[in-house]
Design a protein around this motif. Sequence first.
Motif, PDB file in Angstrom:
ATOM      1  N   ALA A 161      -1.093 -67.039  31.739  1.00  0.00           N
ATOM      2  CA  ALA A 161      -0.572 -65.430  31.273  1.00  0.00           C
ATOM      3  C   ALA A 161      -2.082 -64.696  32.071  1.00  0.00           C
ATOM      4  CB  ALA A 161      -0.448 -64.706  30.223  1.00  0.00           C
ATOM      5  N   MET A 162      -3.223 -65.532  31.950  1.00  0.00           N
ATOM      6  CA  MET A 162      -3.766 -64.733  32.243  1.00  0.00           C
ATOM      7  C   MET A 162      -4.713 -64.953  33.950  1.00  0.00           C
ATOM      8  SD  MET A 162      -5.960 -62.870  30.309  1.00  0.00           S
ATOM      9  CE  MET A 162      -5.912 -62.577  28.719  1.00  0.00           C
ATOM     10  N   LEU A 163      -4.056 -66.349  34.374  1.00  0.00           N
ATOM     11  CA  LEU A 163      -3.939 -66.720  35.767  1.00  0.00           C
ATOM     12  C   LEU A 163      -3.243 -66.469  36.582  1.00  0.00           C
ATOM     13  CD1 LEU A 163      -4.339 -70.773  35.974  1.00  0.00           C
ATOM     14  CD2 LEU A 163      -6.121 -69.144  36.048  1.00  0.00           C
ATOM     15  N   PHE A 164      -2.009 -65.866  36.594  1.00  0.00           N
ATOM     16  CA  PHE A 164      -1.441 -64.936  36.679  1.00  0.00           C
ATOM     17  C   PHE A 164      -1.365 -62.971  36.814  1.00  0.00           C
ATOM     18  CE2 PHE A 164       2.341 -62.091  36.879  1.00  0.00           C
ATOM     19  CZ  PHE A 164       3.120 -62.877  37.853  1.00  0.00           C
ATOM     20  N   LEU A 165      -1.787 -62.861  36.130  1.00  0.00           N
ATOM     21  CA  LEU A 165      -2.619 -62.018  36.545  1.00  0.00           C
ATOM     22  C   LEU A 165      -3.474 -61.507  37.767  1.00  0.00           C
ATOM     23  CD1 LEU A 165      -2.534 -60.304  32.339  1.00  0.00           C
ATOM     24  CD2 LEU A 165      -0.888 -59.670  34.529  1.00  0.00           C
ATOM     25  N   HIS A 166      -4.362 -62.875  37.243  1.00  0.00           N
ATOM     26  CA  HIS A 166      -5.723 -62.947  37.960  1.00  0.00           C
ATOM     27  C   HIS A 166      -5.309 -62.321  39.341  1.00  0.00           C
ATOM     28  CE1 HIS A 166      -9.693 -63.438  39.195  1.00  0.00           C
ATOM     29  NE2 HIS A 166      -9.300 -64.817  39.555  1.00  0.00           N
ATOM     30  N   VAL A 167      -4.615 -63.357  39.681  1.00  0.00           N
ATOM     31  CA  VAL A 167      -4.094 -63.920  41.051  1.00  0.00           C
ATOM     32  C   VAL A 167      -2.925 -62.734  41.834  1.00  0.00           C
ATOM     33  CG1 VAL A 167      -4.159 -66.548  41.352  1.00  0.00           C
ATOM     34  CG2 VAL A 167      -1.497 -65.527  40.808  1.00  0.00           C
ATOM     35  N   ALA A 168      -2.100 -61.978  40.770  1.00  0.00           N
ATOM     36  CA  ALA A 168      -1.219 -61.121  41.432  1.00  0.00           C
ATOM     37  C   ALA A 168      -1.872 -59.335  42.012  1.00  0.00           C
ATOM     38  CB  ALA A 168      -0.333 -60.857  39.207  1.00  0.00           C
ATOM     39  N   PRO A 169      -0.911 -58.987  41.946  1.00  0.00           N
ATOM     40  CA  PRO A 169      -1.668 -57.486  43.000  1.00  0.00           C
ATOM     41  C   PRO A 169      -1.943 -56.759  42.194  1.00  0.00           C
ATOM     42  CG  PRO A 169       0.245 -58.478  44.013  1.00  0.00           C
ATOM     43  CD  PRO A 169       0.567 -59.268  43.430  1.00  0.00           C
ATOM     44  N   ALA A 170      -2.586 -55.272  42.588  1.00  0.00           N
ATOM     45  CA  ALA A 170      -2.667 -54.430  41.500  1.00  0.00           C
ATOM     46  C   ALA A 170      -1.777 -54.307  40.476  1.00  0.00           C
ATOM     47  CB  ALA A 170      -3.566 -53.171  42.021  1.00  0.00           C
ATOM     48  N   ASN A 171      -1.540 -53.738  39.487  1.00  0.00           N
ATOM     49  CA  ASN A 171      -0.499 -53.513  38.224  1.00  0.00           C
ATOM     50  C   ASN A 171      -1.393 -52.546  37.239  1.00  0.00           C
ATOM     51  OD1 ASN A 171      -0.812 -55.660  36.573  1.00  0.00           O
ATOM     52  ND2 ASN A 171      -0.350 -56.577  38.339  1.00  0.00           N
ATOM     53  N   THR A 172       0.157 -51.785  36.758  1.00  0.00           N
ATOM     54  CA  THR A 172      -0.241 -51.725  35.305  1.00  0.00           C
ATOM     55  C   THR A 172      -1.514 -52.630  34.700  1.00  0.00           C
ATOM     56  OG1 THR A 172       1.427 -50.544  34.833  1.00  0.00           O
ATOM     57  CG2 THR A 172      -0.173 -49.483  33.661  1.00  0.00           C
ATOM     58  N   MET A 173      -1.420 -53.929  33.861  1.00  0.00           N
ATOM     59  CA  MET A 173      -1.749 -54.493  33.133  1.00  0.00           C
ATOM     60  C   MET A 173      -2.926 -54.664  33.344  1.00  0.00           C
ATOM     61  SD  MET A 173      -0.260 -55.242  30.254  1.00  0.00           S
ATOM     62  CE  MET A 173      -0.467 -56.659  29.608  1.00  0.00           C
ATOM     63  N   THR A 174      -3.486 -54.926  34.579  1.00  0.00           N
ATOM     64  CA  THR A 174      -4.326 -55.403  35.533  1.00  0.00           C
ATOM     65  C   THR A 174      -5.703 -54.195  35.862  1.00  0.00           C
ATOM     66  OG1 THR A 174      -3.917 -54.863  37.774  1.00  0.00           O
ATOM     67  CG2 THR A 174      -3.965 -57.576  36.615  1.00  0.00           C
ATOM     68  N   LYS A 175      -4.639 -53.113  35.514  1.00  0.00           N
ATOM     69  CA  LYS A 175      -6.165 -51.550  35.579  1.00  0.00           C
ATOM     70  C   LYS A 175      -6.312 -51.693  34.105  1.00  0.00           C
ATOM     71  CE  LYS A 175      -4.065 -49.792  39.603  1.00  0.00           C
ATOM     72  NZ  LYS A 175      -2.834 -48.960  40.193  1.00  0.00           N
ATOM     73  N   GLN A 176      -5.424 -51.527  33.220  1.00  0.00           N
ATOM     74  CA  GLN A 176      -5.829 -51.622  31.827  1.00  0.00           C
ATOM     75  C   GLN A 176      -6.971 -52.594  31.416  1.00  0.00           C
ATOM     76  OE1 GLN A 176      -1.982 -50.579  29.872  1.00  0.00           O
ATOM     77  NE2 GLN A 176      -1.738 -48.029  30.981  1.00  0.00           N
ATOM     78  N   HIS A 177      -5.968 -53.929  31.649  1.00  0.00           N
ATOM     79  CA  HIS A 177      -7.191 -54.935  30.501  1.00  0.00           C
ATOM     80  C   HIS A 177      -8.142 -55.609  31.622  1.00  0.00           C
ATOM     81  CE1 HIS A 177      -4.447 -53.956  27.295  1.00  0.00           C
ATOM     82  NE2 HIS A 177      -3.514 -53.714  28.257  1.00  0.00           N
ATOM     83  N   GLY A 178      -8.294 -55.258  32.815  1.00  0.00           N
ATOM     84  CA  GLY A 178      -8.759 -56.413  34.161  1.00  0.00           C
ATOM     85  C   GLY A 178     -10.430 -56.854  33.756  1.00  0.00           C
ATOM     86  N   GLU A 179     -10.765 -56.292  33.104  1.00  0.00           N
ATOM     87  CA  GLU A 179     -11.760 -56.948  31.772  1.00  0.00           C
ATOM     88  C   GLU A 179     -11.693 -57.892  31.407  1.00  0.00           C
ATOM     89  OE1 GLU A 179     -14.307 -53.863  30.083  1.00  0.00           O
ATOM     90  OE2 GLU A 179     -14.870 -53.246  32.236  1.00  0.00           O
ATOM     91  N   VAL A 180     -10.404 -57.606  30.507  1.00  0.00           N
ATOM     92  CA  VAL A 180     -10.188 -59.197  29.757  1.00  0.00           C
ATOM     93  C   VAL A 180     -10.000 -60.320  30.124  1.00  0.00           C
ATOM     94  CG1 VAL A 180      -9.107 -59.960  28.074  1.00  0.00           C
ATOM     95  CG2 VAL A 180      -9.367 -57.414  27.877  1.00  0.00           C
ATOM     96  N   VAL A 181      -9.270 -59.759  31.715  1.00  0.00           N
ATOM     97  CA  VAL A 181      -8.672 -60.696  32.218  1.00  0.00           C
ATOM     98  C   VAL A 181      -9.844 -61.834  33.200  1.00  0.00           C
ATOM     99  CG1 VAL A 181      -7.389 -61.259  34.659  1.00  0.00           C
ATOM    100  CG2 VAL A 181      -6.780 -60.082  33.011  1.00  0.00           C
ATOM    101  N   ASP A 182     -10.676 -60.972  33.860  1.00  0.00           N
ATOM    102  CA  ASP A 182     -12.290 -61.410  34.238  1.00  0.00           C
ATOM    103  C   ASP A 182     -12.812 -62.109  33.291  1.00  0.00           C
ATOM    104  OD1 ASP A 182     -11.157 -59.852  36.245  1.00  0.00           O
ATOM    105  OD2 ASP A 182     -12.217 -58.148  36.340  1.00  0.00           O
ATOM    106  N   ASP A 183     -13.483 -61.494  32.034  1.00  0.00           N
ATOM    107  CA  ASP A 183     -13.945 -62.448  30.868  1.00  0.00           C
ATOM    108  C   ASP A 183     -13.572 -63.307  30.603  1.00  0.00           C
ATOM    109  OD1 ASP A 183     -15.534 -60.958  31.428  1.00  0.00           O
ATOM    110  OD2 ASP A 183     -14.783 -59.355  29.205  1.00  0.00           O
TER     111      ASP A 183
END
Length: 260
Positions: free
Chosen positions: A71-93
């Motif tokens: 799920a983290m890999l999917f959010l990392h490579v996916a285009p910007a969306n609501t999840m990545t805007k709110q939890h982008g730091e968690v994904v990057d970490d």
Amino acid sequence: MDANDNDASEPSTPPRTGARSGTDDAPAGTDDAPAIPSAPPTGIAALSPRYQIAAVLALVIVAATVCVHVAMLFLHVAPANTMTKQHGEVVDDWIYPEFEQNWKLFAPNPMQQNIAVQARAEIRTETGTTRTTRWYDLSAQDSAAIDGNLLPSHTQQNELRRAWDFYVGSHDAQNRPSGLRGQLAERYLHRIALWRVDRAESIGKGDAIERVQVRSRTTNVPAPEWSDEKVAAKPAFRLLPWSSVISEDMPLAKDPEDAR
């Protein structure tokens, strides 16, 4: 009447063959043959209940970790969306630095530029004077080492390129780092440039590299003949600030001069 006629008029009885004795009429399966032992349990079933519970819990934890990682890999490579805007730091970490993905799955962007990383150094001589070396094209050095090499090393192919991508992704246009990752990327690129210039530059006894500077030279790939696209032919440079050499930059020596 003839005896043969009497025999012909009476129905013949077929002879009995294979007659069994009284003991043969006993129902099958009444003998006392030994039972075949069942196979012992294997796998998790062979464990005691306590260890079976522990094994199941371990499998659940591994499966949950794999699901979270995917799920983290999917959010990392996916285009910007609501999840990545709110939890982008968690994904990057979670992703950086071990699981970094620099290929955009849903929006591939082929490279249309040639980027060369170059470096130079400022050297303090034994007499106390300073001199600045020429620019060394580090990318050209890697290309020359890879060209014609059937088994190029991972260092020759990716070390410098990934270091530059790491720096660009963690700094703004004014070369200001974005947090700890930016400082780490800056030091990493600085050390690669330092070691490469140190190997390429002829440094006399008593001389020492005091500072290192890195720049990039970006040249647009010419458009094909059939295209009407116009691209600038003049290269663009991005000049990074000078970076001072410290003793930690030479991990095999306490002082940079001792490494020579």
